[in-house]
Motif scaffolding. Structure first.
Motif, PDB file in Angstrom:
ATOM      1  N   LEU A 115      37.129  48.429  41.628  1.00 28.26           N
ATOM      2  CA  LEU A 115      35.832  48.371  40.960  1.00 28.26           C
ATOM      3  C   LEU A 115      35.700  49.494  39.942  1.00 28.26           C
ATOM      4  O   LEU A 115      35.213  49.278  38.823  1.00 28.26           O
ATOM      5  N   VAL A 116      36.129  50.698  40.320  1.00 26.58           N
ATOM      6  CA  VAL A 116      36.063  51.836  39.392  1.00 26.58           C
ATOM      7  C   VAL A 116      36.899  51.544  38.148  1.00 26.58           C
ATOM      8  O   VAL A 116      36.477  51.815  37.018  1.00 26.58           O
ATOM      9  N   ASP A 117      38.094  50.976  38.333  1.00 31.37           N
ATOM     10  CA  ASP A 117      38.934  50.584  37.192  1.00 31.37           C
ATOM     11  C   ASP A 117      38.177  49.631  36.273  1.00 31.37           C
ATOM     12  O   ASP A 117      38.224  49.759  35.042  1.00 31.37           O
ATOM     13  N   GLY A 173      55.873  56.693  34.484  1.00 37.31           N
ATOM     14  CA  GLY A 173      54.854  56.045  33.658  1.00 37.31           C
ATOM     15  C   GLY A 173      53.443  56.217  34.159  1.00 37.31           C
ATOM     16  O   GLY A 173      52.496  55.835  33.489  1.00 37.31           O
ATOM     17  N   HIS A 174      53.295  56.810  35.354  1.00 38.21           N
ATOM     18  CA  HIS A 174      51.957  57.029  35.907  1.00 38.21           C
ATOM     19  C   HIS A 174      51.431  58.390  35.471  1.00 38.21           C
ATOM     20  O   HIS A 174      52.188  59.356  35.370  1.00 38.21           O
ATOM     21  N   LYS A 175      50.139  58.473  35.231  1.00 40.76           N
ATOM     22  CA  LYS A 175      49.507  59.739  34.892  1.00 40.76           C
ATOM     23  C   LYS A 175      49.273  60.526  36.171  1.00 40.76           C
ATOM     24  O   LYS A 175      48.611  60.048  37.083  1.00 40.76           O
ATOM     25  N   LEU A 176      49.837  61.729  36.231  1.00 41.86           N
ATOM     26  CA  LEU A 176      49.701  62.557  37.417  1.00 41.86           C
ATOM     27  C   LEU A 176      48.622  63.606  37.209  1.00 41.86           C
ATOM     28  O   LEU A 176      48.226  63.913  36.091  1.00 41.86           O
ATOM     29  N   ALA A 234      44.790  65.593  38.326  1.00 43.01           N
ATOM     30  CA  ALA A 234      43.400  65.235  38.586  1.00 43.01           C
ATOM     31  C   ALA A 234      42.875  64.256  37.538  1.00 43.01           C
ATOM     32  O   ALA A 234      43.211  64.346  36.361  1.00 43.01           O
ATOM     33  N   LYS A 235      42.066  63.311  37.990  1.00 38.32           N
ATOM     34  CA  LYS A 235      41.431  62.357  37.082  1.00 38.32           C
ATOM     35  C   LYS A 235      40.239  63.034  36.408  1.00 38.32           C
ATOM     36  O   LYS A 235      39.604  63.924  36.956  1.00 38.32           O
ATOM     37  N   GLU A 243      43.945  54.616  33.366  1.00 38.84           N
ATOM     38  CA  GLU A 243      44.929  55.604  33.804  1.00 38.84           C
ATOM     39  C   GLU A 243      44.333  57.012  33.868  1.00 38.84           C
ATOM     40  O   GLU A 243      44.830  57.870  34.592  1.00 38.84           O
ATOM     41  N   ASP A 244      43.266  57.244  33.115  1.00 35.87           N
ATOM     42  CA  ASP A 244      42.665  58.580  33.051  1.00 35.87           C
ATOM     43  C   ASP A 244      41.561  58.795  34.080  1.00 35.87           C
ATOM     44  O   ASP A 244      41.101  59.925  34.256  1.00 35.87           O
ATOM     45  N   TYR A 245      41.121  57.720  34.721  1.00 36.65           N
ATOM     46  CA  TYR A 245      39.970  57.814  35.624  1.00 36.65           C
ATOM     47  C   TYR A 245      40.257  57.115  36.956  1.00 36.65           C
ATOM     48  O   TYR A 245      41.109  56.234  37.040  1.00 36.65           O
ATOM     49  N   GLY A 246      39.540  57.535  37.984  1.00 35.10           N
ATOM     50  CA  GLY A 246      39.703  56.939  39.302  1.00 35.10           C
ATOM     51  C   GLY A 246      38.489  57.256  40.153  1.00 35.10           C
ATOM     52  O   GLY A 246      37.468  57.761  39.665  1.00 35.10           O
TER      53      GLY A 246
END
Length: 210
Positions: free
Chosen positions: A140-142, A19-22, A24-25, A153-156
């Protein structure tokens, strides 16, 4: 822990990354960068605005960003136009620029924060002598990306590191410049990091007349 993939009980065990996006963000687009800045200003998040601007301009990994000290950013009472830190991963120095938006927000934060040049620019909430943790930075980024309607899920944290590098590459096609700015030792690492594809190379070639 301690299980083998051949154990009968593992046949129906859920994978840790299910269920996790693998991969590069995504890097942020310029419009999204300014969207986050506007939101942080509206919420009066002085520290977060400075941290965000520094992350975008410095292109540092999270582990290096949270360890930046006041003296790395300030000289003679003014925020430096260019700064340099030693990367934890490679042990090599990397330089970066600080443009006016970043210098203004960093100065506003440091004037509010106070502190000596050898102290961390972004201290821990619980222990002032320690720096903000990478886990807290990730949280914080989330919060920042979801505040402007993006999927966390698309960014980090690597999205912020990649943002300016991706824009520079898109505008110039200069991989070597991006490699230097990211502090990569090998150009192949930069190619993988930016997700440069054959189509990118062909597009550049088609736009170049000899």
């Amino acid at each position: 822990m301690g299980h083998s993939i051949y154990d009968p009980g593992q046949e129906h065990r859920t994978a840790w990354n299910a269920g996790h996006k693998l991969g590069a963000k995504r890097p942020l687009k310029p419009k999204q960068v300014w969207g986050i800045r506007f939101w942080l200003d509206r919420e009066a998040r002085l520290r977060d605005r400075a941290l965000f601007d520094l992350a975008i301009d410095s292109k540092l990994r999270g582990c290096d960003l949270v360890k930046v000290r006041i003296g790395d950013l300030v000289s003679g009472g003014r925020v430096r136009a260019r700064a340099m830190v030693i990367q934890q991963k490679t042990g090599r120095p990397v330089q970066f620029e600080l443009l006016e938006p970043a210098r203004s927000s960093i100065l506003a934060w440091l004037e509010r924060r106070g502190g000596a040049v050898d102290e961390f620019a972004f201290p821990s909430r619980t222990e002032r002598e320690r720096h903000l943790s990478t886990r807290q930075y990730a949280r914080l980024v989330d919060e920042w990306v979801t505040a402007i309607g993006l999927r966390r899920e698309d960014y980090g944290t690597h999205s912020l590191r990649r943002t300016k590098a991706a824009i520079i590459y898109k505008q110039t096609g200069n991989l070597r410049a991006v490699q230097i700015l990211l502090g990569h030792t090998k150009i192949e690492t930069t190619v993988r990091y930016l997700g440069v594809e054959v189509e990118d190379a062909l597009a550049l070639a088609e736009g170049t007349e000899v």
